[in-house]
Scaffold this motif. Structure first.
Motif, PDB file in Angstrom:
ATOM      1  N   VAL A  71      -2.293   4.704 -10.214  1.00  0.00           N
ATOM      2  CA  VAL A  71      -3.496   5.184 -10.226  1.00  0.00           C
ATOM      3  C   VAL A  71      -3.678   6.616  -9.347  1.00  0.00           C
ATOM      4  CG1 VAL A  71      -4.355   3.090 -10.020  1.00  0.00           C
ATOM      5  CG2 VAL A  71      -4.225   4.218  -7.869  1.00  0.00           C
ATOM      6  N   GLY A  72      -2.562   6.972  -8.928  1.00  0.00           N
ATOM      7  CA  GLY A  72      -2.467   8.390  -8.400  1.00  0.00           C
ATOM      8  C   GLY A  72      -2.718   8.537  -7.191  1.00  0.00           C
ATOM      9  N   ILE A  73      -2.327   7.528  -6.008  1.00  0.00           N
ATOM     10  CA  ILE A  73      -2.947   7.693  -4.683  1.00  0.00           C
ATOM     11  C   ILE A  73      -1.455   8.505  -3.896  1.00  0.00           C
ATOM     12  CG2 ILE A  73      -3.106   6.294  -2.385  1.00  0.00           C
ATOM     13  CD1 ILE A  73      -4.390   4.174  -4.077  1.00  0.00           C
ATOM     14  N   ASN A  74      -1.678   9.695  -3.633  1.00  0.00           N
ATOM     15  CA  ASN A  74      -0.819  10.435  -3.101  1.00  0.00           C
ATOM     16  C   ASN A  74      -1.320  11.162  -1.975  1.00  0.00           C
ATOM     17  OD1 ASN A  74      -1.865  12.663  -4.384  1.00  0.00           O
ATOM     18  ND2 ASN A  74      -0.136  12.123  -5.954  1.00  0.00           N
ATOM     19  N   SER A  75      -2.588  11.042  -1.312  1.00  0.00           N
ATOM     20  CA  SER A  75      -3.049  11.703  -0.294  1.00  0.00           C
ATOM     21  C   SER A  75      -3.892  10.683   0.483  1.00  0.00           C
ATOM     22  CB  SER A  75      -3.932  12.969  -0.849  1.00  0.00           C
ATOM     23  OG  SER A  75      -5.027  12.539  -1.313  1.00  0.00           O
ATOM     24  N   VAL A  76      -4.179  11.215   1.613  1.00  0.00           N
ATOM     25  CA  VAL A  76      -5.204  10.284   2.402  1.00  0.00           C
ATOM     26  C   VAL A  76      -6.671  10.209   1.896  1.00  0.00           C
ATOM     27  CG1 VAL A  76      -6.526   9.862   4.616  1.00  0.00           C
ATOM     28  CG2 VAL A  76      -4.158  10.639   4.666  1.00  0.00           C
ATOM     29  N   GLN A  77      -7.090  11.229   1.116  1.00  0.00           N
ATOM     30  CA  GLN A  77      -8.251  11.319   0.389  1.00  0.00           C
ATOM     31  C   GLN A  77      -8.232  10.375  -0.736  1.00  0.00           C
ATOM     32  OE1 GLN A  77     -11.207  13.264   1.421  1.00  0.00           O
ATOM     33  NE2 GLN A  77     -11.982  11.891  -0.083  1.00  0.00           N
ATOM     34  N   ASP A  78      -7.076  10.377  -1.431  1.00  0.00           N
ATOM     35  CA  ASP A  78      -7.011   9.311  -2.655  1.00  0.00           C
ATOM     36  C   ASP A  78      -7.152   7.979  -2.142  1.00  0.00           C
ATOM     37  OD1 ASP A  78      -6.544  11.722  -4.217  1.00  0.00           O
ATOM     38  OD2 ASP A  78      -4.320  11.382  -3.936  1.00  0.00           O
ATOM     39  N   LEU A  79      -6.517   7.796  -0.770  1.00  0.00           N
ATOM     40  CA  LEU A  79      -6.747   6.402  -0.222  1.00  0.00           C
ATOM     41  C   LEU A  79      -8.109   5.963   0.076  1.00  0.00           C
ATOM     42  CD1 LEU A  79      -4.873   3.866   0.862  1.00  0.00           C
ATOM     43  CD2 LEU A  79      -5.121   5.120   2.917  1.00  0.00           C
ATOM     44  N   THR A  80      -8.954   6.889   0.373  1.00  0.00           N
ATOM     45  CA  THR A  80     -10.346   6.526   0.880  1.00  0.00           C
ATOM     46  C   THR A  80     -11.074   6.311  -0.720  1.00  0.00           C
ATOM     47  OG1 THR A  80     -11.133   8.979   0.619  1.00  0.00           O
ATOM     48  CG2 THR A  80     -10.306   8.167   2.591  1.00  0.00           C
ATOM     49  N   ASN A  81     -10.708   6.816  -1.730  1.00  0.00           N
ATOM     50  CA  ASN A  81     -11.202   6.675  -2.960  1.00  0.00           C
ATOM     51  C   ASN A  81     -11.053   5.201  -3.443  1.00  0.00           C
ATOM     52  OD1 ASN A  81     -12.130   9.245  -3.474  1.00  0.00           O
ATOM     53  ND2 ASN A  81     -10.360   9.780  -4.353  1.00  0.00           N
ATOM     54  N   PHE A  82     -10.040   4.511  -2.934  1.00  0.00           N
ATOM     55  CA  PHE A  82      -9.694   3.303  -3.516  1.00  0.00           C
ATOM     56  C   PHE A  82      -9.970   2.093  -2.538  1.00  0.00           C
ATOM     57  CE2 PHE A  82      -7.619   5.719  -6.661  1.00  0.00           C
ATOM     58  CZ  PHE A  82      -7.860   4.860  -7.936  1.00  0.00           C
ATOM     59  N   THR A  83     -10.322   2.366  -1.252  1.00  0.00           N
ATOM     60  CA  THR A  83     -10.784   1.791  -0.103  1.00  0.00           C
ATOM     61  C   THR A  83     -12.178   1.587   0.232  1.00  0.00           C
ATOM     62  OG1 THR A  83      -8.461   1.912   0.619  1.00  0.00           O
ATOM     63  CG2 THR A  83     -10.043   1.158   1.957  1.00  0.00           C
ATOM     64  N   ALA A  95       0.054  10.151   4.208  1.00  0.00           N
ATOM     65  CA  ALA A  95       0.149  10.836   3.015  1.00  0.00           C
ATOM     66  C   ALA A  95       1.474  10.816   2.371  1.00  0.00           C
ATOM     67  CB  ALA A  95      -0.317  12.193   3.376  1.00  0.00           C
ATOM     68  N   ARG A  96       2.518  10.095   2.973  1.00  0.00           N
ATOM     69  CA  ARG A  96       3.936  10.316   2.407  1.00  0.00           C
ATOM     70  C   ARG A  96       3.944   9.593   0.827  1.00  0.00           C
ATOM     71  NH1 ARG A  96       8.310   8.819   7.356  1.00  0.00           N
ATOM     72  NH2 ARG A  96       7.679  10.679   8.384  1.00  0.00           N
ATOM     73  N   SER A  97       4.976  10.083   0.182  1.00  0.00           N
ATOM     74  CA  SER A  97       4.784   9.553  -1.021  1.00  0.00           C
ATOM     75  C   SER A  97       5.361   8.175  -1.253  1.00  0.00           C
ATOM     76  CB  SER A  97       5.938  10.625  -1.753  1.00  0.00           C
ATOM     77  OG  SER A  97       7.208  10.269  -1.590  1.00  0.00           O
ATOM     78  N   THR A  98       5.486   7.715  -2.542  1.00  0.00           N
ATOM     79  CA  THR A  98       6.074   6.177  -2.559  1.00  0.00           C
ATOM     80  C   THR A  98       7.453   6.089  -2.547  1.00  0.00           C
ATOM     81  OG1 THR A  98       6.060   6.747  -5.101  1.00  0.00           O
ATOM     82  CG2 THR A  98       4.173   5.709  -4.241  1.00  0.00           C
ATOM     83  N   LEU A  99       8.070   7.377  -2.396  1.00  0.00           N
ATOM     84  CA  LEU A  99       9.563   7.322  -1.883  1.00  0.00           C
ATOM     85  C   LEU A  99       9.885   6.615  -0.646  1.00  0.00           C
ATOM     86  CD1 LEU A  99      12.459   8.165  -3.108  1.00  0.00           C
ATOM     87  CD2 LEU A  99      12.297  10.073  -1.369  1.00  0.00           C
ATOM     88  N   PHE A 100       9.080   6.811   0.166  1.00  0.00           N
ATOM     89  CA  PHE A 100       9.005   6.414   1.643  1.00  0.00           C
ATOM     90  C   PHE A 100       8.249   5.190   1.816  1.00  0.00           C
ATOM     91  CE2 PHE A 100       9.718  10.754   1.634  1.00  0.00           C
ATOM     92  CZ  PHE A 100      10.776  10.977   2.544  1.00  0.00           C
ATOM     93  N   ILE A 101       7.230   4.952   1.245  1.00  0.00           N
ATOM     94  CA  ILE A 101       6.073   3.838   1.722  1.00  0.00           C
ATOM     95  C   ILE A 101       6.180   2.879   0.420  1.00  0.00           C
ATOM     96  CG2 ILE A 101       3.842   3.140   1.892  1.00  0.00           C
ATOM     97  CD1 ILE A 101       3.523   5.998   3.080  1.00  0.00           C
ATOM     98  N   ASP A 102       6.415   1.565   0.798  1.00  0.00           N
ATOM     99  CA  ASP A 102       6.434   0.346  -0.049  1.00  0.00           C
ATOM    100  C   ASP A 102       5.142   0.119  -0.161  1.00  0.00           C
ATOM    101  OD1 ASP A 102       8.040  -1.846  -1.183  1.00  0.00           O
ATOM    102  OD2 ASP A 102       6.949  -2.847   0.089  1.00  0.00           O
ATOM    103  N   ARG A 103       4.349  -0.151   0.883  1.00  0.00           N
ATOM    104  CA  ARG A 103       2.941  -0.911   0.768  1.00  0.00           C
ATOM    105  C   ARG A 103       2.104  -0.230   1.844  1.00  0.00           C
ATOM    106  NH1 ARG A 103       4.258  -5.443   1.603  1.00  0.00           N
ATOM    107  NH2 ARG A 103       3.604  -6.031   3.729  1.00  0.00           N
TER     108      ARG A 103
END
Length: 837
Positions: free
Chosen positions: A59-71, A117-125
């Motif tokens: 879905v393209g969550i790669n910033s804190v602003q993106d996270l707010t869009n889906f939460t 805001a870290r990428s999926t290379l670092f964050i699992d969940r």
């Protein structure tokens, strides 16, 4: 533009359609640790939004602003780095007052949102727990908690490299390697570097640089884990480091535009962007030539150094586990801003003085912070209807916080100011040297400590019914040592400077200060060698929080719950100001939260999670101008607003009607209103002349005066950043081929108009907006590489992330209120390649 009714109706139709669909695919189960145990998301009686790395990529969550869009219920302002959950968050960035949303990085508390805001290379969940978490996540979780879980070392060798590029001269490269090392010890090493060479805002100064999103960032992370005693003891260690060197990228960076009229008379007032004829002179750029333009010589330079570690160890005994969690972080954030908002540097003469004036001014803001924490959890593991978890927690933070370090870098006269005096014969007495050429300074050295014990028990009364009870006691203690200094030049306060051209030190009269820490300094005092005025602040708070809940699970696909939660947040200080203001200490915040929820899966193909809540929110900490109940005078201080009522509803749905098609839809409703909120003065409308203002708590003399500020009753006003309605849709579909698969993802977000101040006026209101994003992902048949193409904000909508007003106080435009709007990024696009070994 999509209407609110259309969006809400679409959500409802989707929900109805999900139950009847004859689908062939099943929604994947998601495991979370929201209650510090591994559980299926659908079995946790908490409103949780969770995002795996696969979901974030899709879905393209790669910033804190993106996270707010889906939460649902989550809001974030990039410009001031403030995060809110269901209307609860923070109204100041002062290091002596924490936010209301607790943030955890691998179980370790953090006061910085940058890691999210870290990428999926670092964050699992990523997990967002909505609502007070007053037992298990007690520290400042009065609004909710955010937790990220890092990707861990792998049993087999694994390596991955990534590279990408996009518009605004953006590029990135990342790499990770993981696998067994020695014996049963595994390791993981990952790093990232990304750069943006052009900003979203154009600098009209030919010698200046564009800003907004521009800069370089890198981070590196190493992990080790292993076990002892045939798996009886498991341990994990992470060490990470990050640096930013940015020009307007990140918190404090350039995201705003100011609309309105210029102040044409005040000699120290910055110009309206982009009309860079500041300082009351009719010189500079004519007209609003460019909306996203500015004209400065000193940019918004941001630097950040962040180093830390996290350590977990779990001992598995016969009937319970003992888990130890520890962490340490050093965080140094610095921001330089251009205060004169012009590119002018040559001195000139103002009408009020025969002496020269140097227009260049800037401010050096700094947060140098270090914190560490220790936590022990003991959780039952035996087979019994009664399960329990008890724990203890310790946290300590120290900080050097400089809110204001405003300087005239080109004016050497500020190095040798004179002392303020009402006696003309003594007005030229030299003050303490000022080698940094400051004209305003406010800083504080702070220490914060927190200790807690907690426990929670779950009793499975029947196969369908479970009861939960939890309790936590928290003790907080804070100290602050403040420093302040203030100068004036050419103003009515120091008319002698108009003749001598020498700045005047007015600290003694402008910042008298009162200490509340007798063990340090009582009363406040001035250091004769530096000219800095000092005082000490000290206070402690404590609170008992907890939860009571009942869950009903009639079948594996249904969970209904109801619960009561008591939340607490320690008070704080409004420290670090240039005037050592009185009444700077607040009492603690508390909340009584009532929530019901339903999680339902229909045939494995449609999932709906709904929650409704009612909050009684008391003693809200807000820095504002208002009437002091003791002196009956208007003062600017940290107030405890007596009460707010928050009502809301949230719905998250996933529908997979056919193979390879997934539809996500979220909706949130929030009504967060102040109650018993009297009596306060709007600094942009001191006489209370705006439509809808209710005057209250004013003396007869103030009402009769044509210039006195008047207080307002804010009963019914909306809490800042509490968006009434928000809807998010995502549709993604995957085509399967012999050589791989192609996925297409389309997201649309609609956000209702939002107030960003407790004064709900037009100048503090952000308009409703919507945004559309699209992504294409190609994965080969062996899952060795992924190619991603993306476009964000396709239609270049001007999404609002903040709004505030600024009143003109002098000249022909006196009383007019300019509006400053913070925007989300414009259209961005690019490609990314991921290759796995």
């Amino acid at each position: 533009m999509i209407s609110r009714k259309t969006l809400m109706l679409s959500c409802a139709l989707m929900a109805l359609g999900g139950g009847a669909a004859q689908a062939q695919t099943v929604i994947e189960e998601l495991v979370v640790t929201a209650e510090k145990r591994e559980q299926s998301l659908q079995d946790v009686p908490v409103a949780v939004s969770a995002f795996t790395d696969e979901r974030r990529e899709m879905v393209g969550i790669n910033s804190v602003q993106d996270l707010t869009n889906f939460t649902p219920g989550l809001a974030y302002s990039t410009n001031n780095d403030r995060i809110n959950m269901r209307g609860i968050g923070r109204f100041t960035n002062n290091r002596s007052s924490e936010g209301g949303v607790a943030m955890y990085n691998d179980g370790v508390y953090t006061s910085s949102v940058t890691a999210f805001a870290r990428s999926t290379l670092f964050i699992d969940r990523t997990e967002a727990l909505r609502g007070p978490q007053g037992t298990l996540y007690g520290r400042n979780s009065i609004g909710g908690a955010l937790n990220i879980i890092s990707k861990r070392p792998t049993d087999d060798f694994y390596a991955e490299v990534r590279a990408g590029m996009g518009n605004y001269d953006t590029w990135m490269t990342e790499a990770a390697i993981s696998g067994p090392l020695v014996g049963n010890i595994r390791g993981r090493l990952a790093g990232s570097y990304n750069s943006q060479g052009e900003g979203y805002f154009t600098n009209l100064n030919p010698n200046g640089k564009s800003e907004g999103g521009r800069g370089d960032q890198w981070q590196v992370e190493g992990q080790l884990d292993g076990e002892l005693g045939d798996g009886k003891l498991e341990w994990w260690l992470k060490v990470d480091s990050a640096e930013w060197h940015n020009l307007g990228r990140g918190p404090g960076g350039r995201t705003t535009i100011t609309y309105g009229l210029r102040d044409v008379t005040s000699p120290l007032q910055a110009a309206l962007t982009p009309n860079s004829a500041a300082l009351g002179l009719p010189l500079g750029l004519p007209g609003n030539q460019c909306q996203f333009c500015f004209d400065t010589d000193d940019g918004n330079y941001i630097s950040l150094e962040n180093n830390g570690y996290a350590f977990n160890a779990t001992l598995h005994l016969d009937s319970f586990d003992v888990k130890y969690i520890a962490g340490y972080t050093y965080y140094d954030y610095r921001l330089q801003t251009d205060l004169d908002a012009t590119s002018r540097q040559a001195p000139f003469q103002l009408p009020v003085s025969t002496q020269p004036y140097y227009p260049r001014r800037n401010n050096q803001y700094q947060e140098e912070v270090w914190w560490f924490s220790n936590e022990i959890n003991i959780a039952s593991t035996y087979d019994s209807p009664l399960q329990w978890l008890i724990g203890a927690y310790q946290f300590r933070e120290g900080s050097n916080y400089t809110l204001s370090d405003a300087r005239h870098p080109d004016d050497a006269r500020f190095e040798n100011p004179t002392l303020f005096s009402l006696n003309p014969a003594t007005q030229l007495i030299p003050a303490a040297p000022n080698p940094e050429r400051r004209y305003a300074y406010g800083s504080s050295e702070n220490r914060s400590e927190s200790y807690a014990v907690f426990g929670q028990a779950d009793w499975q009364f029947t196969d369908e019914l479970k009861f939960t009870a939890g309790l936590r006691y928290t003790y907080d203690r804070k100290r602050s040592f403040e420093s302040a200094r203030l100068f004036c030049l050419y103003t009515a306060t120091c008319p002698i400077s108009r003749v001598t051209g020498r700045p005047v030190d007015v600290t003694a009269v402008a910042a008298p200060g009162t200490s509340t820490d007798p063990a340090v300094y009582l009363p406040a005092f001035t250091d004769p060698t530096t000219g800095l005025r000092h005082r000490g602040l000290k206070y402690d708070w404590s609170g008992i929080t907890g939860t009571l809940g009942v869950d009903w699970q009639p079948d594996p696909d249904t969970l209904a719950y109801a619960k009561y939660t008591r939340g607490y947040k320690a008070g704080g200080f409004n420290s670090g100001t240039t005037t050592l203001t009185p009444n700077v200490t607040t009492q603690e915040e508390t909340i009584d939260a009532y929530e019901v929820g339903l999680k339902k899966t229909f045939g494995g193909t449609f999932q709906a999670n709904a929650s409704a809540f009612l909050y009684d929110y008391q003693d809200i900490q807000v820095p504002i101008t208002g009437r002091d109940p003791v002196t009956d005078l208007n003062v600017t201080r940290f107030f405890n607003m007596p009460k707010a009522r928050i009502v809301g509803f949230e719905l998250e749905t996933i529908w997979q009607p056919i193979d390879n098609l997934q539809i996500l839809a979220n909706y949130s409703y929030l009504n967060a209103e102040l109650k018993e909120a009297c009596c306060f003065q709007d600094p942009e409308d001191p006489r209370g002349l705006q439509p809808g203002v209710v005057l209250a708590g004013n003396t007869a003399a103030a009402l009769a005066s044509p210039t006195a500020g008047l207080n307002q009753d804010l009963d019914g006003a909306k809490l800042p950043s509490s968006t009434p309605h928000r809807v998010t849709f995502n549709v993604n579909y995957t085509w399967e081929f012999d050589v791989g698969e192609l996925s297409a993802s389309l997201t649309h977000v609609w956000k209702d108009k939002t107030y960003y101040s407790i004064f709900n006026r037009y100048y503090n209101e952000g308009k409703a907006w919507h945004q559309t994003d699209a992504r294409l992902l190609w994965n080969d048949i062996d899952d060795r590489y992924t190619l991603i193409a993306y476009v964000k904000n396709i239609f270049e909508q001007e999404g609002v992330a903040g709004a505030d007003g600024s009143r003109i106080n002098t000249g022909p435009n006196t009383g007019f209120i300019n509006r400053t709007i913070s925007y989300v990024p414009p259209r961005t696009y690019g490609v990314e390649l991921q290759y796995r070994f």
